[in-house]
Design an enzyme around this catalytic site. Structure first.
Site, PDB file in Angstrom:
ATOM      1  N   LYS A  82    -114.560 -12.930 -69.274  1.00 38.76           N
ATOM      2  CA  LYS A  82    -115.459 -11.997 -69.950  1.00 38.76           C
ATOM      3  C   LYS A  82    -115.724 -12.450 -71.388  1.00 38.76           C
ATOM      4  O   LYS A  82    -116.844 -12.356 -71.872  1.00 38.76           O
ATOM      5  CB  LYS A  82    -114.868 -10.579 -69.950  1.00 38.76           C
ATOM      6  CG  LYS A  82    -114.950  -9.898 -68.595  1.00 38.76           C
ATOM      7  CD  LYS A  82    -114.602  -8.428 -68.699  1.00 38.76           C
ATOM      8  CE  LYS A  82    -114.594  -7.762 -67.335  1.00 38.76           C
ATOM      9  NZ  LYS A  82    -114.050  -6.404 -67.353  1.00 38.76           N
TER      10      LYS A  82
ATOM     11  N   LYS B 219    -117.598 -13.103 -57.152  1.00 39.63           N
ATOM     12  CA  LYS B 219    -117.113 -11.768 -56.784  1.00 39.63           C
ATOM     13  C   LYS B 219    -118.251 -10.754 -56.815  1.00 39.63           C
ATOM     14  O   LYS B 219    -119.088 -10.804 -57.717  1.00 39.63           O
ATOM     15  CB  LYS B 219    -116.036 -11.368 -57.810  1.00 39.63           C
ATOM     16  CG  LYS B 219    -115.341 -10.057 -57.513  1.00 39.63           C
ATOM     17  CD  LYS B 219    -114.280  -9.747 -58.572  1.00 39.63           C
ATOM     18  CE  LYS B 219    -114.873  -9.045 -59.761  1.00 39.63           C
ATOM     19  NZ  LYS B 219    -113.899  -8.445 -60.671  1.00 39.63           N
TER      20      LYS B 219
ATOM     21  N   LYS C 269    -119.855  -4.749 -60.105  1.00 37.54           N
ATOM     22  CA  LYS C 269    -120.540  -3.484 -60.406  1.00 37.54           C
ATOM     23  C   LYS C 269    -121.675  -3.660 -61.386  1.00 37.54           C
ATOM     24  O   LYS C 269    -122.626  -2.912 -61.391  1.00 37.54           O
ATOM     25  CB  LYS C 269    -119.545  -2.537 -61.086  1.00 37.54           C
ATOM     26  CG  LYS C 269    -118.730  -1.689 -60.192  1.00 37.54           C
ATOM     27  CD  LYS C 269    -118.065  -0.619 -61.056  1.00 37.54           C
ATOM     28  CE  LYS C 269    -116.588  -0.531 -60.785  1.00 37.54           C
ATOM     29  NZ  LYS C 269    -115.724  -0.964 -61.846  1.00 37.54           N
TER      30      LYS C 269
HETATM   31  P1  TYM Z   1    -112.549  -2.173 -61.301  1.00 38.13           P
HETATM   32  O1  TYM Z   1    -113.162  -0.913 -61.784  1.00 38.13           O
HETATM   33  O2  TYM Z   1    -113.175  -3.461 -61.677  1.00 38.13           O
HETATM   34  O3  TYM Z   1    -112.431  -2.168 -59.734  1.00 38.13           O
HETATM   35  C1  TYM Z   1    -111.888  -1.061 -59.034  1.00 38.13           C
HETATM   36  C2  TYM Z   1    -111.111  -1.515 -57.823  1.00 38.13           C
HETATM   37  O4  TYM Z   1    -111.972  -2.261 -56.941  1.00 38.13           O
HETATM   38  C3  TYM Z   1    -111.414  -3.546 -56.702  1.00 38.13           C
HETATM   39  N1  TYM Z   1    -112.515  -4.509 -56.620  1.00 38.13           N
HETATM   40  C4  TYM Z   1    -112.747  -5.308 -55.577  1.00 38.13           C
HETATM   41  N2  TYM Z   1    -112.083  -5.463 -54.423  1.00 38.13           N
HETATM   42  C5  TYM Z   1    -112.588  -6.356 -53.539  1.00 38.13           C
HETATM   43  N3  TYM Z   1    -113.699  -7.094 -53.773  1.00 38.13           N
HETATM   44  C6  TYM Z   1    -114.392  -6.958 -54.927  1.00 38.13           C
HETATM   45  N4  TYM Z   1    -115.487  -7.675 -55.137  1.00 38.13           N
HETATM   46  C7  TYM Z   1    -113.915  -6.028 -55.892  1.00 38.13           C
HETATM   47  N5  TYM Z   1    -114.346  -5.660 -57.120  1.00 38.13           N
HETATM   48  C8  TYM Z   1    -113.473  -4.726 -57.548  1.00 38.13           C
HETATM   49  C9  TYM Z   1    -110.521  -3.828 -57.894  1.00 38.13           C
HETATM   50  O5  TYM Z   1    -109.540  -4.782 -57.592  1.00 38.13           O
HETATM   51  C10 TYM Z   1    -109.955  -2.452 -58.167  1.00 38.13           C
HETATM   52  O6  TYM Z   1    -108.873  -2.176 -57.316  1.00 38.13           O
HETATM   53  N6  TYM Z   1    -108.679  -2.749 -64.400  1.00 38.13           N
HETATM   54  C11 TYM Z   1    -109.131  -2.059 -63.219  1.00 38.13           C
HETATM   55  C12 TYM Z   1    -109.085  -0.549 -63.356  1.00 38.13           C
HETATM   56  C13 TYM Z   1    -107.753  -0.002 -63.762  1.00 38.13           C
HETATM   57  C14 TYM Z   1    -106.611   0.121 -62.918  1.00 38.13           C
HETATM   58  C15 TYM Z   1    -105.618   0.727 -63.740  1.00 38.13           C
HETATM   59  C16 TYM Z   1    -106.368  -0.208 -61.592  1.00 38.13           C
HETATM   60  C17 TYM Z   1    -107.440   0.482 -64.979  1.00 38.13           C
HETATM   61  N7  TYM Z   1    -106.127   0.935 -64.973  1.00 38.13           N
HETATM   62  C18 TYM Z   1    -104.359   0.988 -63.234  1.00 38.13           C
HETATM   63  C19 TYM Z   1    -105.083   0.071 -61.086  1.00 38.13           C
HETATM   64  C20 TYM Z   1    -104.098   0.651 -61.906  1.00 38.13           C
HETATM   65  C21 TYM Z   1    -110.586  -2.433 -62.957  1.00 38.13           C
HETATM   66  O7  TYM Z   1    -111.301  -2.823 -63.828  1.00 38.13           O
HETATM   67  O8  TYM Z   1    -110.999  -2.186 -61.693  1.00 38.13           O
END
Ligand code: TYM
Length: 334
Positions: A118, A199, A202
């Site tokens: 990023k 990947k 969003k």
């Molecule tokens: P985020 O918001 O990017 O994504 C949310 C969840 O979706 C999963 N994910 C994917 N899984 C499979 N293929 C993909 N292309 C894909 N894109 C996203 C992510 O692995 C995630 O499980 N940092 C985290 C949010 C967070 C969090 C936490 C998660 C903040 N605090 C504590 C667990 C525990 C994030 O940005 O996820």
């Protein structure tokens, strides 16, 4: 929600309200939360503070936070087993982050691949972007969480959470549970349909990149029918040589819960057009009922406000207790 009363372990996970949720978020995270929710006490957060690490439009952030919460419910999160809340509604997340910052070496954060990726794309990098995984560690260990179900891309952050918890425990005495990551067998790394080497994200605005959870069936179908494949004309789970076909098969496997052998038998002798059609129908069948529930619940905006308030009120005591223990260990209070 107290582990000691029921013997159930606690699960924590979260999603950033920073764009449109897609099938990767569903298959990598939410679907598995729902499938396993009865086994645990679950805390599912909408991590609005994390979303602030890149610029957000305030009105949109507010609206997206509610949208993600409604999607959790529409996908099948059951409030009997789970609390859902917005991260910013429990101030202990920010407070514990500061305490953890003071025990986390800078080098640990500079090594994070998501930060490096990023940061490379931005002209100026905010401190929040670097500190992001420490806030994530605070989220998890505030609730004495044993398990963190996420997609593959978050594995490194959960490993860092373990390192931070262990370091704190070693320096100041047993304070935090050291959590384990849970990654699904299929669907942990869904790729973009337009570019199966990247990947699914969003934030992408490219048409045909993501399958968004709220896309209407005809849009979902069109995106899948146009997905990038190859000219080998062979249906096999071969991520190296056939990343596009692999991505479609992976989505299909995660949605249907079928084995790879069953899927290969199903598509034997069939072409890519047939594969795409089947994947599209499976995706639509999974998402359509969820979309109906979402739009029903969205009619009444007060409903989700109430759910978020009740969720925060329910789990705040857990977070405040763990924060207090950390403060005592550090000599901030007795
Ligand atoms: P985020 O918001 O990017 O994504 C949310 C969840 O979706 C999963 N994910 C994917 N899984 C499979 N293929 C993909 N292309 C894909 N894109 C996203 C992510 O692995 C995630 O499980 N940092 C985290 C949010 C967070 C969090 C936490 C998660 C903040 N605090 C504590 C667990 C525990 C994030 O940005 O996820």
């Amino acid at each position: 929600m107290n582990n000691t009363q029921t013997g159930k372990k606690r699960v924590f996970s979260g999603i950033q309200p920073s764009g449109n949720l897609h099938i990767g978020n569903y298959l990598g995270a939410i679907k598995n939360w729902v499938a396993e929710q009865h086994k645990y006490h679950n805390v599912f957060c909408i991590v609005d503070l994390h979303a602030l690490t890149v610029p957000q439009d305030p009105a949109e952030l507010y609206q997206k936070t509610r949208e993600v919460a409604l999607l959790y419910l529409a996908c099948g999160i059951d409030l009997e087993h789970c609390a859902i809340f917005a991260q910013s509604h429990i101030s202990a997340h920010s407070e514990l982050t500061w305490l953890l910052n003071c025990v986390t070496p800078l080098g640990w954060l500079e090594r994070m691949t998501q930060y490096k990726d990023k940061a490379a794309k931005q002209e100026s990098v905010g401190v929040g972007l670097l500190d992001y995984p420490v806030l994530m560690a605070a989220d998890i260990i505030l609730y004495d969480s044993h398990y963190v179900p996420v997609g593959e891309d978050q594995k490194q952050h959960v490993e860092l959470t373990r390192d931070i918890a262990i370091r704190f425990n070693n320096l100041y005495g047993e304070t935090f549970v050291v959590p384990d990551v849970l990654i699904p067998k299929a669907g942990a790394r869904v790729k973009g349909l337009d570019d199966p080497t990247a990947k699914m994200s969003k934030s992408s605005v490219t048409q045909g990149h993501a399958l968004r959870l709220l896309d209407p069936p005809d849009v979902l179908r069109k995106s899948i029918m146009r997905a990038t494949t190859d000219s080998l004309n062979r249906i096999a789970f071969d991520p190296e040589n056939q990343p596009g076909v692999y991505n479609l098969l992976n989505i299909y496997q995660a949605i249907t819960n079928k084995s790879q052998a069953e899927i290969l038998a199903e598509f034997e002798g069939k072409g890519y057009g047939n594969l795409k059609k089947q994947v599209a129908e499976a995706v639509i069948a999974a998402l359509e009922p969820m979309q109906t529930r979402y739009y029903e619940m969205a009619q009444d905006p007060a409903y989700i406000e109430q759910i978020l308030k009740e969720g925060a009120d329910r789990v705040r005591p857990i977070a405040e207790h763990r924060l207090r223990v950390a403060q005592e260990r550090l000599g901030l209070r007795k």
